[in-house]
Design a protein around this motif. Structure first.
Motif, short mmCIF file in Angstrom:
data_model
loop_
_atom_site.label_atom_id
_atom_site.label_comp_id
_atom_site.label_asym_id
_atom_site.label_seq_id
_atom_site.Cartn_x
_atom_site.Cartn_y
_atom_site.Cartn_z
N GLU A 69 21.02 -31.29 25.00
CA GLU A 69 21.35 -32.27 26.34
C GLU A 69 21.16 -31.10 27.41
OE1 GLU A 69 24.22 -35.54 27.61
OE2 GLU A 69 25.24 -33.47 27.22
N ALA A 70 20.33 -31.30 28.47
CA ALA A 70 20.32 -30.42 29.42
C ALA A 70 21.27 -30.23 30.47
CB ALA A 70 18.76 -30.70 30.14
N THR A 71 21.87 -29.03 30.76
CA THR A 71 22.80 -28.71 31.52
C THR A 71 22.84 -28.40 33.01
OG1 THR A 71 23.21 -26.47 30.98
CG2 THR A 71 24.33 -28.05 29.47
N GLY A 72 21.47 -28.07 33.11
CA GLY A 72 21.02 -27.68 34.42
C GLY A 72 21.60 -26.28 34.96
N ASP A 73 22.19 -25.45 34.04
CA ASP A 73 22.78 -24.36 34.15
C ASP A 73 21.86 -23.01 33.59
OD1 ASP A 73 24.37 -21.75 34.04
OD2 ASP A 73 25.99 -22.90 33.06
N SER A 74 21.09 -22.33 34.28
CA SER A 74 20.46 -21.43 33.63
C SER A 74 21.03 -20.44 32.64
CB SER A 74 19.67 -20.70 34.71
OG SER A 74 20.51 -19.97 35.31
N ALA A 75 22.33 -20.28 32.68
CA ALA A 75 23.08 -19.23 31.84
C ALA A 75 23.30 -20.10 30.42
CB ALA A 75 24.37 -18.82 32.35
N ASP A 76 23.44 -21.47 30.66
CA ASP A 76 23.78 -22.10 29.47
C ASP A 76 22.89 -23.49 29.53
OD1 ASP A 76 24.80 -23.05 27.18
OD2 ASP A 76 26.77 -23.50 27.82
N PRO A 77 21.66 -23.37 29.25
CA PRO A 77 20.66 -24.62 29.60
C PRO A 77 20.94 -25.80 28.57
CG PRO A 77 19.49 -22.73 28.34
CD PRO A 77 20.88 -22.33 28.58
N TYR A 78 21.51 -25.64 27.52
CA TYR A 78 21.65 -26.92 26.44
C TYR A 78 23.19 -26.99 26.06
CZ TYR A 78 16.63 -26.18 26.00
OH TYR A 78 15.49 -26.09 26.25
N ARG A 79 23.49 -28.25 25.95
CA ARG A 79 24.64 -28.54 25.19
C ARG A 79 24.00 -28.97 23.67
NH1 ARG A 79 28.79 -32.74 24.18
NH2 ARG A 79 27.20 -34.52 25.19
N TRP A 80 24.81 -28.31 22.62
CA TRP A 80 24.08 -28.71 21.28
C TRP A 80 24.90 -29.84 20.72
CZ3 TRP A 80 20.37 -25.74 18.92
CH2 TRP A 80 19.72 -24.38 19.73
N ILE A 81 24.25 -30.88 20.33
CA ILE A 81 25.03 -32.03 19.76
C ILE A 81 24.52 -32.08 18.29
CG2 ILE A 81 25.23 -34.51 19.84
CD1 ILE A 81 24.50 -34.35 22.90
N PHE A 82 25.44 -32.08 17.48
CA PHE A 82 25.21 -31.76 15.81
C PHE A 82 24.84 -33.45 15.51
CE2 PHE A 82 26.28 -32.05 11.37
CZ PHE A 82 25.58 -31.14 10.78
N ILE A 83 23.38 -33.47 14.69
CA ILE A 83 23.39 -34.69 14.23
C ILE A 83 23.36 -34.55 12.49
CG2 ILE A 83 21.11 -36.25 13.86
CD1 ILE A 83 20.21 -35.35 16.53
#
Length: 84
Positions: A69-83
């Motif tokens: 999931e994109a966060t819009g934060d260049s330092a932390d661009p994604y939120r990882w969701i375990f499937i």
């Protein structure tokens, strides 16, 4: 995310049309992009847990699926969701 021994690799898979479920589209048109998974890159999945899972089942290789999931934060661009 792919784990081989103690090495960890990640690829983003996207469809050219931006469909949410890339598995329903044209597999030959998918876009693969490597993801920088250095430990200092924000909210990455905990490598110790990935290695712990493989160690528990005496596996040397494993693939783990995450949604990004994109966060819009260049330092932390994604939120990882375990499937799985």
């Amino acid at each position: 995310m792919t784990v081989v021994g103690r090495q960890v690799f990640a690829q983003e898979i996207a469809s050219p049309g931006g469909e949410l479920d890339w598995r329903r589209g044209d597999w030959d048109a998918l876009i693969y992009s490597p993801i920088d998974i250095q430990p200092d890159r924000g909210s990455l999945p905990d490598r110790r847990r990935l290695h712990g899972y493989l160690d528990r089942f005496s596996l040397a290789f494993g693939c783990f699926d995450f949604a990004l999931e994109a966060t819009g934060d260049s330092a932390d661009p994604y939120r990882w969701i375990f499937i799985e």
